[in-house]
Design a protein around this motif. Structure first.
Motif, PDB file in Angstrom:
ATOM      1  N   VAL A  56       0.844  -1.197   0.000  1.00 52.49           N
ATOM      2  CA  VAL A  56       0.000   0.000   0.000  1.00 52.49           C
ATOM      3  C   VAL A  56       0.879   1.248   0.000  1.00 52.49           C
ATOM      4  O   VAL A  56       0.660   2.174  -0.790  1.00 52.49           O
ATOM      5  CB  VAL A  56      -0.968  -0.003   1.199  1.00 52.49           C
ATOM      6  N   GLN A  60       1.157   3.940  -3.123  1.00 58.79           N
ATOM      7  CA  GLN A  60       0.829   5.348  -2.914  1.00 58.79           C
ATOM      8  C   GLN A  60       2.027   6.246  -3.212  1.00 58.79           C
ATOM      9  O   GLN A  60       1.869   7.324  -3.764  1.00 58.79           O
ATOM     10  CB  GLN A  60       0.315   5.577  -1.497  1.00 58.79           C
ATOM     11  N   SER A  65      -3.181   4.294  -7.908  1.00 58.14           N
ATOM     12  CA  SER A  65      -4.419   4.375  -7.135  1.00 58.14           C
ATOM     13  C   SER A  65      -4.542   3.156  -6.222  1.00 58.14           C
ATOM     14  O   SER A  65      -4.180   2.042  -6.595  1.00 58.14           O
ATOM     15  CB  SER A  65      -5.626   4.460  -8.065  1.00 58.14           C
ATOM     16  N   VAL A  66      -5.038   3.407  -5.033  1.00 55.77           N
ATOM     17  CA  VAL A  66      -5.243   2.354  -4.047  1.00 55.77           C
ATOM     18  C   VAL A  66      -6.696   2.421  -3.596  1.00 55.77           C
ATOM     19  O   VAL A  66      -7.181   3.486  -3.220  1.00 55.77           O
ATOM     20  CB  VAL A  66      -4.301   2.533  -2.829  1.00 55.77           C
ATOM     21  N   ASN A  67      -7.397   1.290  -3.675  1.00 52.46           N
ATOM     22  CA  ASN A  67      -8.784   1.211  -3.223  1.00 52.46           C
ATOM     23  C   ASN A  67      -8.769   1.011  -1.708  1.00 52.46           C
ATOM     24  O   ASN A  67      -8.583  -0.104  -1.218  1.00 52.46           O
ATOM     25  CB  ASN A  67      -9.502   0.074  -3.939  1.00 52.46           C
ATOM     26  N   ASN A  68      -8.963   2.089  -0.983  1.00 50.81           N
ATOM     27  CA  ASN A  68      -8.844   2.036   0.474  1.00 50.81           C
ATOM     28  C   ASN A  68      -9.913   1.174   1.134  1.00 50.81           C
ATOM     29  O   ASN A  68      -9.649   0.561   2.169  1.00 50.81           O
ATOM     30  CB  ASN A  68      -8.870   3.452   1.047  1.00 50.81           C
ATOM     31  N   VAL A  69     -11.092   1.108   0.550  1.00 46.23           N
ATOM     32  CA  VAL A  69     -12.150   0.258   1.120  1.00 46.23           C
ATOM     33  C   VAL A  69     -11.751  -1.208   0.988  1.00 46.23           C
ATOM     34  O   VAL A  69     -11.879  -1.992   1.940  1.00 46.23           O
ATOM     35  CB  VAL A  69     -13.508   0.536   0.439  1.00 46.23           C
ATOM     36  N   LYS A  70     -11.247  -1.590  -0.171  1.00 48.14           N
ATOM     37  CA  LYS A  70     -10.798  -2.965  -0.389  1.00 48.14           C
ATOM     38  C   LYS A  70      -9.667  -3.318   0.577  1.00 48.14           C
ATOM     39  O   LYS A  70      -9.680  -4.389   1.196  1.00 48.14           O
ATOM     40  CB  LYS A  70     -10.317  -3.121  -1.833  1.00 48.14           C
ATOM     41  N   ILE A  71      -8.725  -2.420   0.719  1.00 49.28           N
ATOM     42  CA  ILE A  71      -7.595  -2.660   1.629  1.00 49.28           C
ATOM     43  C   ILE A  71      -8.089  -2.784   3.066  1.00 49.28           C
ATOM     44  O   ILE A  71      -7.609  -3.638   3.827  1.00 49.28           O
ATOM     45  CB  ILE A  71      -6.546  -1.538   1.493  1.00 49.28           C
ATOM     46  N   ALA A  72      -9.056  -1.957   3.458  1.00 54.99           N
ATOM     47  CA  ALA A  72      -9.590  -2.026   4.820  1.00 54.99           C
ATOM     48  C   ALA A  72     -10.290  -3.355   5.078  1.00 54.99           C
ATOM     49  O   ALA A  72     -10.135  -3.948   6.160  1.00 54.99           O
ATOM     50  CB  ALA A  72     -10.551  -0.859   5.064  1.00 54.99           C
TER      51      ALA A  72
END
Length: 117
Positions: A56, A60, A65-72
């Motif tokens: 991550v 960044q 782009s990083v899908n923060n919801v997916k990572i969470a």
């Protein structure tokens, strides 16, 4: 930077393999109620955590782009997996429900990584 990201992806996959492989190696013992958490499962989960956080950060830093919801979601699943494996690591026999939960959550984590775009 791309080479470094790919190295960490490879290490992340090795962590997944250690965790899932440990679970799959215990399936026969799971049927008889003799399953236990193997040390490699804890090491694999920790490897997934460290390399996932590094991925991550590297993505960044590289302006990807990083899908923060997916990572969470993936992080939440991994924290539950880590808690189960860590708490039950010294027990001779692990309840089949706990071992099954580890396998199910690990598999869910893999499918989230692959299918959630």
């Amino acid at each position: 930077m791309d080479v470094l990201i790919h190295v960490f992806v490879g290490l992340h996959i090795i962590g997944i393999a250690a965790l899932l492989g440990g679970f799959l190696g215990q399936t026969k013992a799971l049927r008889t109620g003799e399953a236990r958490m193997l040390p490699g499962m804890l090491h694999g989960a920790l490897t997934m955590l460290v390399t996932g956080v590094a991925l991550v950060g590297l993505n960044q830093a590289d302006d990807n782009s990083v899908n923060n919801v997916k990572i969470a979601v993936k992080l939440a699943l991994l924290v539950v997996i880590l808690a189960l494996v860590y708490v039950k690591r010294d027990e001779e026999k692990v309840p089949s429900g706990v071992m099954g939960a580890v396998g199910l959550l690990t598999t869910a984590n893999i499918f989230i990584a692959v299918l959630w775009t």
